[in-house]
Design a protein around this motif. Structure first.
Motif, PDB file in Angstrom:
ATOM      1  N   ARG A   1      -4.898  12.568   6.284  1.00  0.00           N
ATOM      2  CA  ARG A   1      -3.448  12.608   6.111  1.00  0.00           C
ATOM      3  C   ARG A   1      -2.775  11.426   6.793  1.00  0.00           C
ATOM      4  N   ALA A   2      -3.260  11.039   7.951  1.00  0.00           N
ATOM      5  CA  ALA A   2      -2.670   9.918   8.689  1.00  0.00           C
ATOM      6  C   ALA A   2      -2.769   8.623   7.881  1.00  0.00           C
ATOM      7  N   GLU A   3      -3.836   8.452   7.133  1.00  0.00           N
ATOM      8  CA  GLU A   3      -3.988   7.251   6.297  1.00  0.00           C
ATOM      9  C   GLU A   3      -2.956   7.252   5.170  1.00  0.00           C
ATOM     10  N   PHE A   4      -2.732   8.419   4.564  1.00  0.00           N
ATOM     11  CA  PHE A   4      -1.728   8.533   3.505  1.00  0.00           C
ATOM     12  C   PHE A   4      -0.331   8.258   4.063  1.00  0.00           C
ATOM     13  N   LEU A   5      -0.043   8.785   5.245  1.00  0.00           N
ATOM     14  CA  LEU A   5       1.269   8.572   5.856  1.00  0.00           C
ATOM     15  C   LEU A   5       1.498   7.115   6.215  1.00  0.00           C
ATOM     16  N   ALA A   6       0.448   6.416   6.631  1.00  0.00           N
ATOM     17  CA  ALA A   6       0.574   4.991   6.952  1.00  0.00           C
ATOM     18  C   ALA A   6       0.929   4.194   5.711  1.00  0.00           C
ATOM     19  N   VAL A   7       0.329   4.537   4.592  1.00  0.00           N
ATOM     20  CA  VAL A   7       0.625   3.821   3.341  1.00  0.00           C
ATOM     21  C   VAL A   7       2.022   4.176   2.837  1.00  0.00           C
ATOM     22  N   ALA A   8       2.479   5.404   3.093  1.00  0.00           N
ATOM     23  CA  ALA A   8       3.802   5.835   2.627  1.00  0.00           C
ATOM     24  C   ALA A   8       4.926   5.032   3.267  1.00  0.00           C
ATOM     25  N   LYS A   9       4.671   4.389   4.398  1.00  0.00           N
ATOM     26  CA  LYS A   9       5.694   3.574   5.048  1.00  0.00           C
ATOM     27  C   LYS A   9       5.885   2.227   4.357  1.00  0.00           C
ATOM     28  N   GLY A  10       4.998   1.867   3.461  1.00  0.00           N
ATOM     29  CA  GLY A  10       5.079   0.586   2.769  1.00  0.00           C
ATOM     30  C   GLY A  10       5.962   0.672   1.534  1.00  0.00           C
ATOM     31  N   GLY A  11       5.742  -0.249   0.614  1.00  0.00           N
ATOM     32  CA  GLY A  11       6.550  -0.330  -0.593  1.00  0.00           C
ATOM     33  C   GLY A  11       6.148   0.687  -1.645  1.00  0.00           C
ATOM     34  N   ARG A  12       7.080   0.944  -2.562  1.00  0.00           N
ATOM     35  CA  ARG A  12       6.853   1.897  -3.656  1.00  0.00           C
ATOM     36  C   ARG A  12       7.143   1.217  -4.984  1.00  0.00           C
ATOM     37  N   MET A  13       6.346   1.555  -5.988  1.00  0.00           N
ATOM     38  CA  MET A  13       6.540   1.022  -7.321  1.00  0.00           C
ATOM     39  C   MET A  13       6.464   2.188  -8.318  1.00  0.00           C
ATOM     40  N   PRO A  14       7.606   2.721  -8.752  1.00  0.00           N
ATOM     41  CA  PRO A  14       7.579   3.865  -9.675  1.00  0.00           C
ATOM     42  C   PRO A  14       7.256   3.440 -11.106  1.00  0.00           C
ATOM     43  N   ARG A  15       6.480   4.248 -11.778  1.00  0.00           N
ATOM     44  CA  ARG A  15       6.126   4.087 -13.185  1.00  0.00           C
ATOM     45  C   ARG A  15       6.259   5.449 -13.843  1.00  0.00           C
ATOM     46  N   ARG A  16       6.110   5.488 -15.166  1.00  0.00           N
ATOM     47  CA  ARG A  16       6.255   6.747 -15.881  1.00  0.00           C
ATOM     48  C   ARG A  16       5.173   7.761 -15.495  1.00  0.00           C
ATOM     49  N   ALA A  17       3.953   7.296 -15.309  1.00  0.00           N
ATOM     50  CA  ALA A  17       2.826   8.192 -15.071  1.00  0.00           C
ATOM     51  C   ALA A  17       2.471   8.351 -13.594  1.00  0.00           C
ATOM     52  N   PHE A  18       3.016   7.511 -12.741  1.00  0.00           N
ATOM     53  CA  PHE A  18       2.651   7.568 -11.324  1.00  0.00           C
ATOM     54  C   PHE A  18       3.646   6.777 -10.497  1.00  0.00           C
ATOM     55  N   VAL A  19       3.554   6.948  -9.183  1.00  0.00           N
ATOM     56  CA  VAL A  19       4.255   6.115  -8.217  1.00  0.00           C
ATOM     57  C   VAL A  19       3.162   5.452  -7.395  1.00  0.00           C
ATOM     58  N   LEU A  20       3.196   4.147  -7.290  1.00  0.00           N
ATOM     59  CA  LEU A  20       2.200   3.418  -6.516  1.00  0.00           C
ATOM     60  C   LEU A  20       2.820   3.021  -5.182  1.00  0.00           C
ATOM     61  N   GLN A  21       2.168   3.409  -4.101  1.00  0.00           N
ATOM     62  CA  GLN A  21       2.584   3.000  -2.762  1.00  0.00           C
ATOM     63  C   GLN A  21       1.552   2.019  -2.240  1.00  0.00           C
ATOM     64  N   ALA A  22       1.991   1.032  -1.472  1.00  0.00           N
ATOM     65  CA  ALA A  22       1.071   0.043  -0.908  1.00  0.00           C
ATOM     66  C   ALA A  22       1.506  -0.308   0.499  1.00  0.00           C
ATOM     67  N   ALA A  23       0.518  -0.541   1.353  1.00  0.00           N
ATOM     68  CA  ALA A  23       0.806  -0.934   2.731  1.00  0.00           C
ATOM     69  C   ALA A  23      -0.276  -1.893   3.201  1.00  0.00           C
ATOM     70  N   ASP A  24       0.125  -2.808   4.056  1.00  0.00           N
ATOM     71  CA  ASP A  24      -0.789  -3.791   4.614  1.00  0.00           C
ATOM     72  C   ASP A  24      -1.583  -3.150   5.744  1.00  0.00           C
ATOM     73  N   VAL A  25      -2.870  -2.958   5.510  1.00  0.00           N
ATOM     74  CA  VAL A  25      -3.747  -2.347   6.503  1.00  0.00           C
ATOM     75  C   VAL A  25      -4.999  -3.209   6.607  1.00  0.00           C
ATOM     76  N   PRO A  26      -5.435  -3.534   7.818  1.00  0.00           N
ATOM     77  CA  PRO A  26      -6.621  -4.381   7.942  1.00  0.00           C
ATOM     78  C   PRO A  26      -7.868  -3.705   7.372  1.00  0.00           C
ATOM     79  N   GLY A  27      -8.753  -4.511   6.811  1.00  0.00           N
ATOM     80  CA  GLY A  27      -9.987  -3.984   6.253  1.00  0.00           C
ATOM     81  C   GLY A  27      -9.989  -4.098   4.741  1.00  0.00           C
ATOM     82  N   PRO A  28     -11.028  -3.588   4.116  1.00  0.00           N
ATOM     83  CA  PRO A  28     -11.124  -3.666   2.651  1.00  0.00           C
ATOM     84  C   PRO A  28     -10.081  -2.763   1.992  1.00  0.00           C
TER      85      PRO A  28
END
Length: 138
Positions: A16-43
């Motif tokens: 859950r903590a990983e999901f919450l970290a990404v939720a603090k980043g940007g959001r890109m809404p689309r018809r079928a989904f919402v894409l969230q992205a966050a800068d996190v070190p690693g792959p």
């Protein structure tokens, strides 16, 4: 026995903590989904979620499976410096798979880590307190 992910997919977010970290980043809404992205070190990693507002468990699992399959087809477009979360919407069931894959590919390439403008939480339609009207004297 734990199965390893196929080599053409992105590793997944689990906690859950990983999901919450990404939720603090940007959001890109689309018809079928919402894409969230966050800068996190690693792959790059990806997480999938579908809220209970979207129907019964069968529908939610079908949406999740379609999103996973589309990400497998478009995983080469993922940026290496970001983690992603896909929030499934009911439109993922009716959208043509090639369009869904194209939307995901474009989202993975253009994802921004800047938080979207405006509040994301709070009361919908909340009004501010009305200004008091001064009483007439006399």
């Amino acid at each position: 026995m734990i199965q390893a992910a196929p080599p053409d997919t992105l590793p997944t977010l689990k906690k859950r903590a990983e999901f919450l970290a990404v939720a603090k980043g940007g959001r890109m809404p689309r018809r079928a989904f919402v894409l969230q992205a966050a800068d996190v070190p690693g792959p790059p990693r990806i997480g999938y979620t579908v809220t209970k507002k979207v129907g019964n468990a069968v529908e939610r699992n079908r949406i999740r499976r379609r999103l996973r399959a589309a990400v497998r087809a478009a995983s080469d477009a993922a940026r290496t410096d970001l983690d992603y979360v896909l929030i499934g919407r009911r439109g993922a069931l009716s959208q043509d798979f090639s369009e869904l894959t194209g939307d995901i590919r474009a989202g993975l390439q253009r994802a921004s880590t800047a938080p979207s403008a405006g509040p994301r939480h709070g009361k919908r339609g909340a009004r501010s307190k009305p200004t008091p009207v001064p009483k007439k004297q006399g």
